[in-house]
Design an enzyme around this catalytic site. Structure first.
Site, PDB file in Angstrom:
ATOM      1  N   LYS A   3       4.711  89.111 -18.612  1.00  0.00           N
ATOM      2  CA  LYS A   3       3.771  88.045 -18.472  1.00  0.00           C
ATOM      3  C   LYS A   3       2.721  88.318 -17.461  1.00  0.00           C
ATOM      4  O   LYS A   3       1.579  88.037 -17.643  1.00  0.00           O
ATOM      5  CB  LYS A   3       4.489  86.839 -17.970  1.00  0.00           C
ATOM      6  CG  LYS A   3       4.873  85.938 -19.078  1.00  0.00           C
ATOM      7  CD  LYS A   3       5.483  84.758 -18.401  1.00  0.00           C
ATOM      8  CE  LYS A   3       5.368  83.499 -19.154  1.00  0.00           C
ATOM      9  NZ  LYS A   3       6.447  83.211 -19.965  1.00  0.00           N
ATOM     10  N   LYS A   4       3.088  88.758 -16.335  1.00  0.00           N
ATOM     11  CA  LYS A   4       2.118  88.829 -15.281  1.00  0.00           C
ATOM     12  C   LYS A   4       2.641  89.845 -14.325  1.00  0.00           C
ATOM     13  O   LYS A   4       3.816  90.081 -14.276  1.00  0.00           O
ATOM     14  CB  LYS A   4       2.115  87.481 -14.603  1.00  0.00           C
ATOM     15  CG  LYS A   4       0.812  87.122 -14.004  1.00  0.00           C
ATOM     16  CD  LYS A   4       0.868  85.653 -13.754  1.00  0.00           C
ATOM     17  CE  LYS A   4      -0.061  85.137 -12.717  1.00  0.00           C
ATOM     18  NZ  LYS A   4      -1.017  85.892 -12.180  1.00  0.00           N
ATOM     19  N   TYR A  46       4.373  86.200   4.668  1.00  0.00           N
ATOM     20  CA  TYR A  46       5.129  86.939   3.665  1.00  0.00           C
ATOM     21  C   TYR A  46       5.226  88.400   4.080  1.00  0.00           C
ATOM     22  O   TYR A  46       6.281  89.015   4.059  1.00  0.00           O
ATOM     23  CB  TYR A  46       4.423  86.831   2.318  1.00  0.00           C
ATOM     24  CG  TYR A  46       5.139  87.603   1.273  1.00  0.00           C
ATOM     25  CD1 TYR A  46       6.196  87.020   0.573  1.00  0.00           C
ATOM     26  CD2 TYR A  46       4.834  88.930   1.020  1.00  0.00           C
ATOM     27  CE1 TYR A  46       6.909  87.750  -0.338  1.00  0.00           C
ATOM     28  CE2 TYR A  46       5.549  89.662   0.111  1.00  0.00           C
ATOM     29  CZ  TYR A  46       6.587  89.075  -0.572  1.00  0.00           C
ATOM     30  OH  TYR A  46       7.294  89.810  -1.466  1.00  0.00           O
TER      31      TYR A  46
END
Length: 641
Positions: free
Chosen positions: A460-461, A518
């Site tokens: 998908k991605k 992150y």
């Protein structure tokens, strides 16, 4: 955009290619909009008018945009940028809303440069000068004439555009650049100046002329003469070889004196108009674009200088909407996809597109990578997949019949591929596909998302999905962060684990920005195998200042945090200090990361983890787990409570 009939560049905005582009005019075909227009429209891609070998002189994408007054399907300009620096002729820049067209061409230095001219006309560049600038860049010899035309159309600096044209004729690129300067001057005289410069042969000189009124004189042979007008100075410098014209009249004395100035393209920086002259001399089409912009253009021009073509487009933008086009691709204009205009696709061209493409490529590259930055008013697609066709918004969907059904289109070239709707002699890859930016990096962004016709449902991605939930391995970026941490932690030699292995201490890390947190979290994971990290989550809101209503207890803010579980309080203190020292010297979002130590009086019973079986099939995806989560020797401790 005055009406100028078909316009002057090699391409006449109708999509025809006139065969400037090579043996098989690969795409042309009259008004059919698909091709010419997004080209004319502003997204010019550098390809000649529509197809065209990448290198073809092609009328830049800026030809008059269907001068019949109707802006064909108003494709929001989203020029992918003049490819200038890399890639074919790079003419396209024009994209920017108005003037963009011209600028773009310049940058591209598009073969003919003529394209540039046309674009200018069309653009009419809000700034006006923009139009001229574009031509200048691309102008390079032949294009010159076109440049003139564009300028006229633009009406932008009054006669400025015309001046540009003259410059082109005379000395080629430099001349063109001068023209741009003229545009900036806007004064009728300015235009004349440009022309004069051309005659002299010092295209740059022409640019000088552009400078405000003085232009007339300045443009003339002497770079110095340009001095008359501030912009003129710049132009003059160009003539001398020193785009330096930087100082208005100074041009002659200051930058002019030094041939270097022009080369650098720095001239543009100096003073808008000057910039233009400089750019031309250097060959930094961008510079030229800047000149057109006049003051504003200069900034854009600078970027261009760096990347080259793209920058030019930007300059135009400076004047008006063009910016977007200019950005073209990358951070600076250079054509990468960088963050900014030039780079290429990046963050937003000169002002134009701010997109978020991931620019992923780090560094200048930020340029293209960032993905075709979505342009003004174009929201990013809401759902990752769904949009089967291109993550664009309705307005940019090609007319139904016309969509080739095979090859996926590289995002960012949206439908400008193959004007005929099929392989028309062009490579099957849309022109922009190649410079798409680092392929190795899947992150975010339509790029790996839905391909034109879906890519077989394979994925998908991009992103880290794929790796086990919550687990990322290392990568250069995180390794660097980890390295910094290890160095800072080397100062404190304390016990990091205990026999009972209870997670009684922690470090609470929050603030900064989601990404900076992150990255820090991934770095900590690599640097300290003895810790356990929670995923990033969000903090609730605290109190509202003042008496008013208070937030609900569950209300999430956008500020993120994560917790580092540790077994000893002393190491928690050490880690806190290390993190503080690591982030403090860093630039903005990162330095705002806050850290505090927490203590869990009964310890937190993190669930026990059992290493995957090595031989069984079950190990299929799991065996990588200990890469970052496990195997550090303290595993046994977890279940002991």
């Amino acid at each position: 955009m005055s009406d100028e009939g078909p316009g002057t560049g090699p391409g006449n905005g109708l999509g025809q290619k006139e065969d400037t582009s090579g043996p098989d005019g690969s795409s042309g075909s009259g008004p059919q909009r698909r091709g010419g227009d997004n080209h004319g429209r502003g997204r010019g891609r550098g390809r000649g008018r529509g197809g065209g070998r990448p290198g073809a002189p092609g009328g830049s994408g800026s030809g008059p945009r269907h001068r019949d007054g109707v802006r064909r399907p108003q494709k929001r300009p989203s020029c992918i940028g003049c490819k200038g620096a890399h890639g074919g002729t790079g003419a396209g820049g024009g994209a920017g809303a108005g003037g963009a067209g011209a600028g773009g061409a310049g940058a591209g230095g598009a073969g003919a440069g003529g394209a540039g001219a046309g674009g200018a006309g069309a653009g009419g560049a809000g700034a006006g000068g923009a139009g001229a600038g574009g031509a200048g860049a691309g102008g390079a010899g032949a294009g010159g004439g076109a440049g003139a035309g564009g300028a006229g159309a633009g009406g932008a600096g009054a006669g400025g555009g015309a001046g540009a044209g003259g410059g082109a004729g005379a000395g080629g690129g430099a001349g063109a650049g001068g023209g741009a300067g003229a545009g900036g001057g806007a004064g009728a005289g300015g235009g004349a100046g440009a022309g004069g410069g051309a005659g002299a042969g010092g295209g740059a000189g022409a640019g000088g002329g552009a400078g405000a009124g003085g232009a007339g004189a300045g443009g003339a042979g002497a770079g110095g003469g340009a001095g008359a007008g501030g912009g003129a100075g710049a132009g003059g410098g160009a003539g001398a070889g020193g785009g330096a014209g930087a100082g208005g009249g100074a041009g002659a004395g200051g930058g002019a004196g030094a041939g270097g100035g022009a080369g650098a393209g720095g001239g543009a920086g100096a003073g808008g108009g000057a910039g233009a002259g400089g750019g031309a001399g250097a060959g930094g089409g961008a510079g030229a674009g800047g000149g057109a912009g006049a003051g504003g253009g200069a900034g854009a021009g600078g970027g261009a200088g760096a990347g080259g073509g793209a920058g030019a487009g930007g300059g135009a933008g400076a004047g008006g909407g063009a910016g977007a086009g200019g950005g073209g691709r990358g951070r600076g204009g250079s054509g990468g996809r960088g963050r900014g205009g030039s780079g290429g696709r990046g963050r937003g061209g000169s002002g134009g597109r701010r997109g978020r493409g991931r620019e992923r490529a780090r560094g200048g590259s930020r340029e293209r990578a960032r993905g075709r930055g979505r342009g003004r008013g174009e929201k990013r697609p809401r759902s990752p997949s769904s949009q089967s066709s291109s993550s664009g918004s309705p307005p940019r969907r090609p007319p139904p019949g016309r969509r080739p059904f095979f090859h996926p289109v590289a995002e960012a070239d949206y439908f400008e591929y193959h004007q005929e709707g099929g392989p028309d002699g062009e490579p099957d890859m849309p022109p922009g596909a190649i410079e798409q930016g680092p392929a190795d990096d899947p992150g975010e962004g339509p790029s790996t998302g839905p391909r034109g016709q879906g890519d077989g449902g394979r994925r998908k991605k991009g992103g880290w999905y794929g790796k086990h939930r919550g687990e990322g391995g290392s990568s250069q970026k995180f390794e660097n962060i980890a390295e910094g941490l290890r160095l800072l932690l080397a100062r404190c030699h304390v016990e990091r684990t205990t026999e009972d292995g209870n997670w009684v201490a922690g470090v609470f890390v929050y603030g900064g920005s989601k990404t900076s947190l992150y990255n820090l979290r991934r770095g900590i994971g690599l640097a300290i195998p003895q810790c356990r990290l929670t995923p990033l989550s969000r903090l609730p809101f605290g109190m509202a200042p003042g008496p008013g209503p208070q937030p609900g207890p569950l209300r999430e803010s956008i500020v993120c945090y994560f917790i580092v579980f540790l077994q000893t309080h002393i190491f928690a203190e050490g880690l806190k200090d290390a993190i503080k020292d690591l982030v403090l010297p860093k630039p903005a979002p990162t330095c705002n990361i806050k850290v505090t130590v927490c203590s869990f009086d009964d310890g937190v019973d993190l669930p026990p983890w059992f290493p995957p079986m090595v031989e069984g099939a079950a190990a299929e995806g799991d065996d990588g787990d200990d890469g970052d989560e496990g195997g550090d020797g303290d595993e046994g401790e977890e279940g002991q409570e």
